[in-house]
Design an enzyme around this catalytic site. Structure first.
Site, PDB file in Angstrom:
ATOM      1  N   LYS A  68       0.837  -1.210   0.000  1.00  0.00           N
ATOM      2  CA  LYS A  68       0.000   0.000   0.000  1.00  0.00           C
ATOM      3  C   LYS A  68       0.872   1.261   0.000  1.00  0.00           C
ATOM      4  CE  LYS A  68      -3.611  -0.074   2.665  1.00  0.00           C
ATOM      5  NZ  LYS A  68      -5.035   0.191   2.792  1.00  0.00           N
TER       6      LYS A  68
ATOM      7  N   ARG B  93      -3.267   2.980   8.696  1.00  0.00           N
ATOM      8  CA  ARG B  93      -3.612   1.685   8.086  1.00  0.00           C
ATOM      9  C   ARG B  93      -2.384   0.803   7.954  1.00  0.00           C
ATOM     10  NH1 ARG B  93      -8.444   2.630   4.527  1.00  0.00           N
ATOM     11  NH2 ARG B  93      -8.632   4.879   4.394  1.00  0.00           N
TER      12      ARG B  93
ATOM     13  N   GLY C 205      -8.158  -7.165   5.178  1.00  0.00           N
ATOM     14  CA  GLY C 205      -8.964  -7.280   6.390  1.00  0.00           C
ATOM     15  C   GLY C 205      -8.304  -8.014   7.540  1.00  0.00           C
TER      16      GLY C 205
ATOM     17  N   MET D 107      -5.452  -7.211   9.200  1.00  0.00           N
ATOM     18  CA  MET D 107      -4.862  -6.358  10.236  1.00  0.00           C
ATOM     19  C   MET D 107      -5.768  -5.156  10.494  1.00  0.00           C
ATOM     20  SD  MET D 107      -0.877  -6.627   9.282  1.00  0.00           S
ATOM     21  CE  MET D 107      -1.138  -6.486   7.542  1.00  0.00           C
TER      22      MET D 107
ATOM     23  N   ARG E 177      -3.848  -1.320  -6.152  1.00  0.00           N
ATOM     24  CA  ARG E 177      -3.020  -2.531  -6.061  1.00  0.00           C
ATOM     25  C   ARG E 177      -3.456  -3.483  -7.151  1.00  0.00           C
ATOM     26  NH1 ARG E 177      -5.782  -4.527  -0.446  1.00  0.00           N
ATOM     27  NH2 ARG E 177      -7.849  -4.782  -1.278  1.00  0.00           N
TER      28      ARG E 177
ATOM     29  N   HIS F  71     -16.272  -8.382   2.752  1.00  0.00           N
ATOM     30  CA  HIS F  71     -15.221  -9.273   3.253  1.00  0.00           C
ATOM     31  C   HIS F  71     -15.382 -10.690   2.709  1.00  0.00           C
ATOM     32  CE1 HIS F  71     -13.621 -12.189   6.182  1.00  0.00           C
ATOM     33  NE2 HIS F  71     -12.575 -11.388   6.124  1.00  0.00           N
TER      34      HIS F  71
ATOM     35  N   GLU G  29      14.966 -41.538   0.484  1.00  0.00           N
ATOM     36  CA  GLU G  29      14.017 -41.101   1.508  1.00  0.00           C
ATOM     37  C   GLU G  29      14.516 -41.393   2.915  1.00  0.00           C
ATOM     38  OE1 GLU G  29      10.263 -43.120   0.922  1.00  0.00           O
ATOM     39  OE2 GLU G  29      11.241 -44.970   0.305  1.00  0.00           O
TER      40      GLU G  29
ATOM     41  N   SER H  16      14.570 -41.037  -6.940  1.00  0.00           N
ATOM     42  CA  SER H  16      13.350 -40.265  -6.758  1.00  0.00           C
ATOM     43  C   SER H  16      13.285 -39.885  -5.280  1.00  0.00           C
ATOM     44  CB  SER H  16      12.138 -41.104  -7.156  1.00  0.00           C
ATOM     45  OG  SER H  16      10.975 -40.358  -6.926  1.00  0.00           O
TER      46      SER H  16
ATOM     47  N   GLY I 168      11.926 -39.204  -1.985  1.00  0.00           N
ATOM     48  CA  GLY I 168      10.697 -39.456  -1.227  1.00  0.00           C
ATOM     49  C   GLY I 168      10.731 -38.528  -0.029  1.00  0.00           C
TER      50      GLY I 168
ATOM     51  N   CYS J  45       8.999 -37.392  -5.567  1.00  0.00           N
ATOM     52  CA  CYS J  45       7.648 -37.944  -5.575  1.00  0.00           C
ATOM     53  C   CYS J  45       6.958 -37.818  -4.220  1.00  0.00           C
ATOM     54  CB  CYS J  45       7.648 -39.390  -6.048  1.00  0.00           C
ATOM     55  SG  CYS J  45       8.557 -40.469  -4.951  1.00  0.00           S
TER      56      CYS J  45
ATOM     57  N   TYR K  71      12.421 -33.926 -12.970  1.00  0.00           N
ATOM     58  CA  TYR K  71      10.964 -33.856 -12.931  1.00  0.00           C
ATOM     59  C   TYR K  71      10.446 -33.797 -11.502  1.00  0.00           C
ATOM     60  CZ  TYR K  71      10.908 -38.773 -11.599  1.00  0.00           C
ATOM     61  OH  TYR K  71      11.091 -39.939 -10.917  1.00  0.00           O
TER      62      TYR K  71
HETATM   63  C1  PEP Z   1       7.855 -40.509   0.370  1.00  0.00           C
HETATM   64  O1  PEP Z   1       8.250 -41.040   1.391  1.00  0.00           O
HETATM   65  O2  PEP Z   1       8.059 -39.318   0.095  1.00  0.00           O
HETATM   66  C2  PEP Z   1       7.079 -41.274  -0.609  1.00  0.00           C
HETATM   67  C3  PEP Z   1       6.717 -40.724  -1.753  1.00  0.00           C
HETATM   68  O3  PEP Z   1       6.700 -42.521  -0.246  1.00  0.00           O
HETATM   69  P1  PEP Z   1       5.458 -42.830   0.705  1.00  0.00           P
HETATM   70  O4  PEP Z   1       4.716 -41.552   0.909  1.00  0.00           O
HETATM   71  O5  PEP Z   1       4.670 -43.849  -0.002  1.00  0.00           O
HETATM   72  O6  PEP Z   1       6.141 -43.336   1.926  1.00  0.00           O
HETATM   73 MG    MG Z   2       8.245 -43.215   1.542  1.00  0.00          MG
END
Ligand code: PEP
Ligand code: MG
Length: 877
Positions: free
Chosen positions: A24, A94, A103, A105, A338, A456, A746, A765, A767, A832, A852
């Site tokens: 603001k 303000r 709204g 604060m 804004r 609001h 993981e 991957s 986890g 993942c 990815y």
């Molecule tokens: C993880 O641990 O991040 C995972 C993807 O495996 P899960 O949630 O099945 O343990």
């Molecule tokens: Mg896991």
């Protein structure tokens, strides 16, 4: 350090100083610079807020001194003086943080009034009614915001006077009534607090500034920050600005307007205003305002000037503007501008239109849409046929689009409780207040009796993407008795209603909903995101149905297929249980033989749904006892099904109990103990791929993933089982089939030794669910129970299971990625865990060089956009 500057006149700042002056403040400074009429004022910086907290919730002498200097300058600019009986300066105070928090604060208006200046104001304006109306509003706001006296107590006094006089509206009260009311307000103040209402304007100001800083940490602001990823350390700035009065008579007014429709995105001015009113009357929804186009008839010159400035502001900021303005005795002032909050539909339309109008590049447009907002477009809409059959029981304003169907509740607390019980609810209120935030989050839809398109409820619902119908004045509601009447019928708590946020229609029944499509502006916009992003987006899916949904949403493959989810199926759980309670390998193999054809069919279905896209399939992961029955009745039934005695089965079930199942016999440990499980799963994966490749002509390269690895030798052990099994099938079938074996990262030890793990793993991957659990050392299933104390005490600001902890867990991810690449430069890296669908975490993955992210089907579009934004912000070559 006391030389640091904490207070800036509007004429000293500009839009680039947002972090310091808040949104603001920076925009007020920018408008001042552009020569737009803005009432004079100054901003006390966000750094002053930080210092206020560092100093133990106290404004330092230095800051107070700077405020006084700025005030003196303001007096010079305006020719008015604080506390001057003849020509008093009155100000608004303000909040204004870096990110807008509508709204959440506090605000104090008309500050500077006291028993003397109110008389001065009356003489000066020749309008005693106006002066006393301003004073009573000030007393009420100051008492509420600064001293914590409830607003409703003052409203009650006001209502008493109105009743006594037999009038309905505030505008029907005259100067004497209002004077009487100010006296009653001050008496009430004294009675409650044991001291007089403060008469010194500078004291009033210092108190009010402190109160606004305090409000940065009020409970609703904390909740809002958590929902919107706003860090506590940002603090808020405070803007002190000369009051421009919209309530001095019929040549005055106040309003809010958008340069484009915030619900649909359609180009054209959109807003509402009230003649002879103060801003809070519009926002609070107490009086129902006029559409802005009506201003053209009421005040044609002002309308023309307003439209010109609005259009200049939009071109200047290159985005849809949300503006507040006041007309004081025929002169127009802008109080705020804004980038306006908007629905997801509107955000997409505006982004696409602004590119077509040449105001934005595609890259800039991609940054204009909040990825999480897309969620609202991915959820069901009303089934058109069903909707046609239904008759509305009433209509309100279409305040926030979407379809909502749920059971009626009448308070925010109930909305929250019912939601926690798994119910879908529609919150019905006279009007909402910022305290209702958690209930609004919990509700499918919100229906209010009072309030316009900028009330609001409307603003907050649009921000959250929740369907909202506001201002349905036909409703007769009794919130305490938990009933409302509409269309000649009575609805109680728990009755079904449906809301159409796009038309404002209200239905007294449940209406069926249908799945949405990505097309039109949404399709165009997502195509731009795909053109630009460097990260690929896969999905976590275990069934052909979820896979097909994710593909529809743009998934480029499966990043995690949790095979155990298939095991819970009614048809197979008996065989799964047989496998688990097997006494020896032979029995186990017998059970696995039953499961093999079913698993193969699963994978065939998934490969087909993927239409040739890649899939990472994970071997069995959870602790086995999860599949077993636990109470005696169920154990008895299973025992008789399996031809075992109850005692024998019960003993097996008990022997599988673990103190710490998440750190127990699960993941690759299962394959190490029972290699035949990995053999069966590998067989199903490979045979399914061969089958689908043959029939469909795809070139599927199965990615077989080993979970919960912490040591390269255990991966090697399981990998040997996989390759031996896979190679034998490939040879038997006489086909060419490539496949990959990789691992989840993981367990912290896997991350720490990722260079060794990469000798065996062709892909990693991350986890991050387990990695977060094991790095923090708290359970992913139970942490919610105590994390709330961590939020309340400012130890953590967000749930580390939803938003990747970049400092700790992220460090492990980064380290593992680098170590993995040092051994195997082309190693494929993905994520993942849940974080794969969280925009901030996705940005981290982009910056860390992952290939990815993988997330649940409904988050795929969010991830595609977040990945594109990460590339725009930090291009990867
Ligand atoms: C993880 O641990 O991040 C995972 C993807 O495996 P899960 O949630 O099945 O343990
Ligand atoms: Mg896991």
């Amino acid at each position: 350090m006391e030389n640091k500057k904490y207070v800036y006149l509007f004429s000293e700042g500009d839009a680039s100083m947002r972090n310091l002056l808040g949104g603001k403040g920076a925009n007020l400074a920018e408008m001042t610079k552009l020569g737009i009429p803005v009432p004079e004022g100054f901003t006390i910086s966000t750094e002053a807020c930080t210092k206020y907290y560092e100093d133990g919730e106290k404004l330092s002498e230095g800051i107070i001194e700077e405020i006084k200097v700025a005030l003196a300058k303001m007096e010079e600019e305006t020719g008015k003086q604080f506390g001057n009986k003849e020509n008093p300066l009155l100000v608004s105070v303000r909040s204004g943080a870096r990110a807008s928090m509508p709204g959440m604060m506090d605000t104090v208006l008309n500050l500077g009034l006291n028993d003397e200046t109110v008389e001065g104001l009356a003489t000066l304006t020749n309008n005693a009614r106006f002066a006393y109306d301003s004073y009573r509003r000030f007393i009420q706001m100051f008492s509420d915001v600064v001293m914590g006296l409830e607003k409703s107590k003052f409203e009650r006094i006001l209502d008493e006077v109105k009743d006594k006089k037999g009038v309905k509206y505030d505008t029907e009260l005259d100067a004497n009534d209002l004077k009487e009311i100010t006296k009653m307000f001050k008496d009430f103040y004294k009675e409650q607090l044991g001291k007089d209402f403060p008469q010194n304007p500078t004291d009033q100001l210092i108190e009010a500034v402190s109160a606004v800083f305090r409000s940065w940490n009020n409970p609703r602001a904390i909740v809002y920050r958590r929902l919107n990823d706003i860090p506590a350390e940002w603090g808020t700035a405070v803007n002190v600005q000369r009051m421009a009065f919209g309530n001095m008579g019929e040549n005055c007014g106040t309003g809010v307007a958008f340069t484009r429709n915030p619900s649909t995105g359609e180009k054209g001015i959109y807003g509402e205003y009230l003649i002879n009113a103060q801003g809070e009357d519009v926002v609070a929804g107490i009086r129902t305002p006029q559409p802005i186009t009506q201003l053209e008839n009421d005040m044609p010159e002002i309308y023309k000037q307003f439209m010109e400035i609005a259009s200049n502001l939009e071109n200047h900021y290159r985005d849809m503007q949300d503006m507040e303005f006041t007309i004081e005795q025929g002169k127009l002032y802008f109080l705020q501008t804004r980038n306006g909050k908007r629905t997801a539909q509107a955000a997409l339309r505006i982004a696409v239109d602004l590119v077509e109008e040449g105001l934005l590049t595609k890259e800039e447009a991609l940054l204009k849409v909040e990825p999480k907002q897309l969620d609202t477009l991915l959820h069901p809409m009303f089934d058109v046929a069903e909707l046609k059959k239904a008759t509305p029981i009433g209509k309100g304003l279409p305040a926030s689009p979407g379809a909502a169907c749920g059971k009626v509740v009448f308070s925010a607390e109930e909305a929250k409780e019912w939601k926690e019980r798994g119910e879908k609810v529609v919150l019905v209120r006279l009007e909402t207040t910022p305290e209702d935030i958690e209930g609004m989050v919990a509700a499918e839809g919100i229906l209010t009796v009072r309030g316009g398109m900028t009330s609001h409820a409307a603003v907050v619902a649009r921000g959250m993407g929740t369907c909202c119908v506001s201002g349905c004045g036909d409703i007769k509601i009794d919130e305490e008795a938990k009933v409302f009447e509409l269309g000649g019928k009575t609805y109680k708590e728990g009755d079904f209603i449906s809301l159409d946020g796009s038309t404002g229609n209200i239905y007294g029944e449940a209406i069926k909903t249908v799945e949405p499509e990505i097309s039109g502006d949404f399709g165009t916009f997502m195509a731009w995101a795909d053109e630009i992003r460097a990260l690929k987006v896969r999905t976590n899916a275990d069934t052909p149905r979820d896979t097909a949904q994710a593909v529809k949403f743009g998934a480029e493959g499966i990043g995690l297929c949790r095979t155990e989810h298939m095991f819970f199926d009614e048809n197979r759980i008996p065989a799964v249980r047989e496998m688990i309670v097997a006494k020896n390998e032979e029995q186990r193999r017998k059970a696995l033989d039953k499961l093999l054809p079913m698993q193969r069919e699963d994978f065939i279905g998934i490969y087909e749904a993927l239409e040739g896209r890649p899939a990472t399939i994970r071997l069995l992961d959870p602790p086995l006892h999860e599949f077993l029955p636990h109470d005696d009745e169920d154990i008895k039934t299973l025992a008789s099904d399996m031809g075992l005695s109850f005692e024998e089965l019960k003993e097996t079930v008990e022997s599988l109990q673990e103190f710490n199942p998440m750190m127990g016999h699960r993941g690759c440990r299962l394959a190490v103990s029972y290699p035949e499980i990995a053999e069966m799963q590998t067989t199903a994966i490979i045979e399914a791929a061969i089958d689908v490749n043959r029939r469909k002509g795809y070139n599927i390269v199965p990615e077989i993933m080993v979970p919960l690895v912490g040591e390269v030798k255990e991966l090697k052990y399981v990998k040997d089982i996989i390759t031996k099994t896979a190679d034998a099938i490939i040879e038997r079938e006489g086909v060419e089939l490539k496949y990959m074996v990789g691992t989840m990262i993981e367990i912290p030890r896997a991350a720490l030794t990722a260079d060794q793990v990469a000798q065996e793993a062709e892909f990693f991957s991350f986890g991050t669910n387990d990695l977060t659990q094991m790095t923090f050392g708290f359970s992913r299933d139970d942490a919610a129970k105590f994390l709330k104390y961590y939020y309340d005490n400012g130890i953590y600001e967000s749930d580390p299971f939803q938003r990747l902890d970049q400092t700790g867990v992220g460090k492990l991810v980064k380290m593992a990625a680098e170590l993995g690449k040092s051994t195997r430069p082309n190693i494929k890296l993905g994520i993942c865990g849940e974080h794969g669908g969280d925009p901030a975490s996705i940005e981290f993955c982009h910056n860390t060089g992952l290939n990815y992210v993988s997330c649940s089907p409904f988050r795929v579009p969010i991830a595609r956009l977040a990945a594109a934004q990460a590339q725009v912000k930090n291009p990867r070559k």
